[in-house]
Scaffold this active site. Sequence first.
Site, PDB file in Angstrom:
ATOM      1  N   ASP A 190       0.816  -1.211   0.000  1.00 18.21           N
ATOM      2  CA  ASP A 190       0.000   0.000   0.000  1.00 18.21           C
ATOM      3  C   ASP A 190       0.853   1.265   0.000  1.00 18.21           C
ATOM      4  O   ASP A 190       2.032   1.242   0.342  1.00 18.21           O
ATOM      5  CB  ASP A 190      -0.870   0.054   1.264  1.00 18.21           C
ATOM      6  CG  ASP A 190      -1.941  -1.019   1.284  1.00 18.21           C
ATOM      7  OD1 ASP A 190      -1.900  -1.923   0.433  1.00 18.21           O
ATOM      8  OD2 ASP A 190      -2.815  -0.949   2.168  1.00 18.21           O
TER       9      ASP A 190
ATOM     10  N   HIS B  78       3.726  -2.030   3.133  1.00 17.81           N
ATOM     11  CA  HIS B  78       3.722  -0.711   2.503  1.00 17.81           C
ATOM     12  C   HIS B  78       5.011  -0.502   1.726  1.00 17.81           C
ATOM     13  O   HIS B  78       6.080  -0.414   2.339  1.00 17.81           O
ATOM     14  CB  HIS B  78       3.570   0.379   3.567  1.00 17.81           C
ATOM     15  CG  HIS B  78       2.276   0.280   4.323  1.00 17.81           C
ATOM     16  ND1 HIS B  78       2.094  -0.609   5.352  1.00 17.81           N
ATOM     17  CD2 HIS B  78       1.098   0.927   4.154  1.00 17.81           C
ATOM     18  CE1 HIS B  78       0.853  -0.500   5.803  1.00 17.81           C
ATOM     19  NE2 HIS B  78       0.227   0.428   5.097  1.00 17.81           N
TER      20      HIS B  78
HETATM   21 ZN    ZN Z   1      -2.479   3.138   3.463  1.00 21.14          ZN
END
Ligand code: ZN
Length: 554
Positions: free
Chosen positions: A350, A499
């Site tokens: 992400d 992430h």
């Molecule tokens: Zn996020």
Amino acid sequence: MKRNFRKNAALVLVIVFFAFTLASCSISAEKDTAVTLEAQRAQFEQSTQNRRLDEVDGVMPASEVSTDGGLMISADYPEVEANESVKAELAQYVDSEKNAFREEAESMGEPSEDTGLYNFTLTYKPYVAGEILSVKFTENSYTGRTDKKNYVNSFVYDLTSGARIGLADVFDAGQDYLTPLSATVRDYLSRNGMVSSHMDEQAFNNGTAPNEQNYSNFALTGDGKIVFFFNEGAVAAKEAGAVEVCVPLSEFEGVLNENALPLLTGEGGDAGLTKMAADEAYPDEGYADVVANAQTGADDAGGAVMDSSNPAGPGDLDVPQLHIEGNFIEPQSLDGIDPLNDKVIAFTFDDGPSAYTDKLLDCLRDNGAKATFFIVGERVSSYPESLKRAYDEGHEIANHSWDHPSPFMDLSKDQQLQQYSKTNDAIEAVIGKRTAIDRPPGGSMTEERAAEIGREQILWSVDTLDWKLRKEDNGVDLIYNAIMDSEDGAKDGSIILLHDLHEKSVDAAIRAIPELKEQGYKFVTISQMMQIAKARGKDVSAYLFGSNTVSKPQ
Ligand code: ZN
């Protein structure tokens, strides 16, 4: 050791919503009851917590919040250590905006539940290009009379001298640079989905006409680009919101100020500024960006038509419709994957793309692994090549909102759709396709809202907490351990949350992936995992909501 299923169930948050399966939820009408002032105040205060600020060396982020006299004020501003006069000028701008708000709001009398609270939020984003610092301020404010939404004002400085840089410094003022500038920006803007879908020819023609005023709001990026900011209504209908366009300076060869170019590449001296990786940005918890973009109608739903051949609406279908019509990315096939017998893991990344996405892509390529990238729209213009590469190399591209507002559920349905839609425009501009797979920022979503949105809202089953662990010195080890944990980490059917915005997360994934491959896992994308789940005999809506993994049938 006996597994603690109760614990797993509590920890785990995988939700895949399929609008059509949630008949009971579809009837609910929008219930935007008036919000009390007290609730508005609490919401404002919450939104000031953990705000994300991009960081660069030499610029200290500073913030202030005040709620005196019933006026909600939150201001973030950069303290530029490299140059005192620049620091002072920027502080002066922040003060003047704050004061103007305060004056006007105070003149409007006491706020009531009819007017709503008067509020002011100023945030900023720094850009560094050699010795040039650009600062983009974004203001959202409401005085009872004036309502500013994502109002941008930018400042560009030469940090060696402290001088403000204008358009006539970047371009060769000795010739007509405005005509080619206008033509190029028009070309870029007309390819912007928000502009083309909210075309207002008069605004477009006036707002991009070759005069200096139209292009005074700009920033210079470290990778040789110039970004122009256009406020709401300036180049398109208001519904398009604020628009920005990022153009490589190489497009303007021949009309640039040759003397300014060394500054841009840092050859003109050293003011101590280097681009710091966005490692500090986007903590995935509770930070807020004000996303008071213009409300848009339902027609701006990002084209989220999962199956337009079935207008019957919710309730008629009990399986997900994986066929997507229109200019959407197709779900990936299960070629080469045995859904019942292979061990599968879906890695999801992400908040990118970022400077680290490429080394992650190298690792995925070297291991024959596929992953899913949940893209933050506003980052696309900074790393379009990484997005393109991820798509070209067979990874799944998905949507993680435009600028990661949080809590996402504080936004209306239309605002959420606008977030997804704007990101889809950015993605489409780079890869030529839109995505129908979303992940709400922070996982903030309800079953009911997901049904209204009508697009998959994908969460995860393994939360590595990488956004937090990366702050530790041994963050890579900790994140790696979280991925590999025998209880709560990767297992058959897992959807793993990481992430690619953070270098330590990427480094941990680079370590884990070859080892998991060695253990016999295959790496699949979200659309593949959905099909695998179905093949494993699960009722998709039931089994992914509140359950943890795609386990095999007993
Ligand atoms: Zn996020």
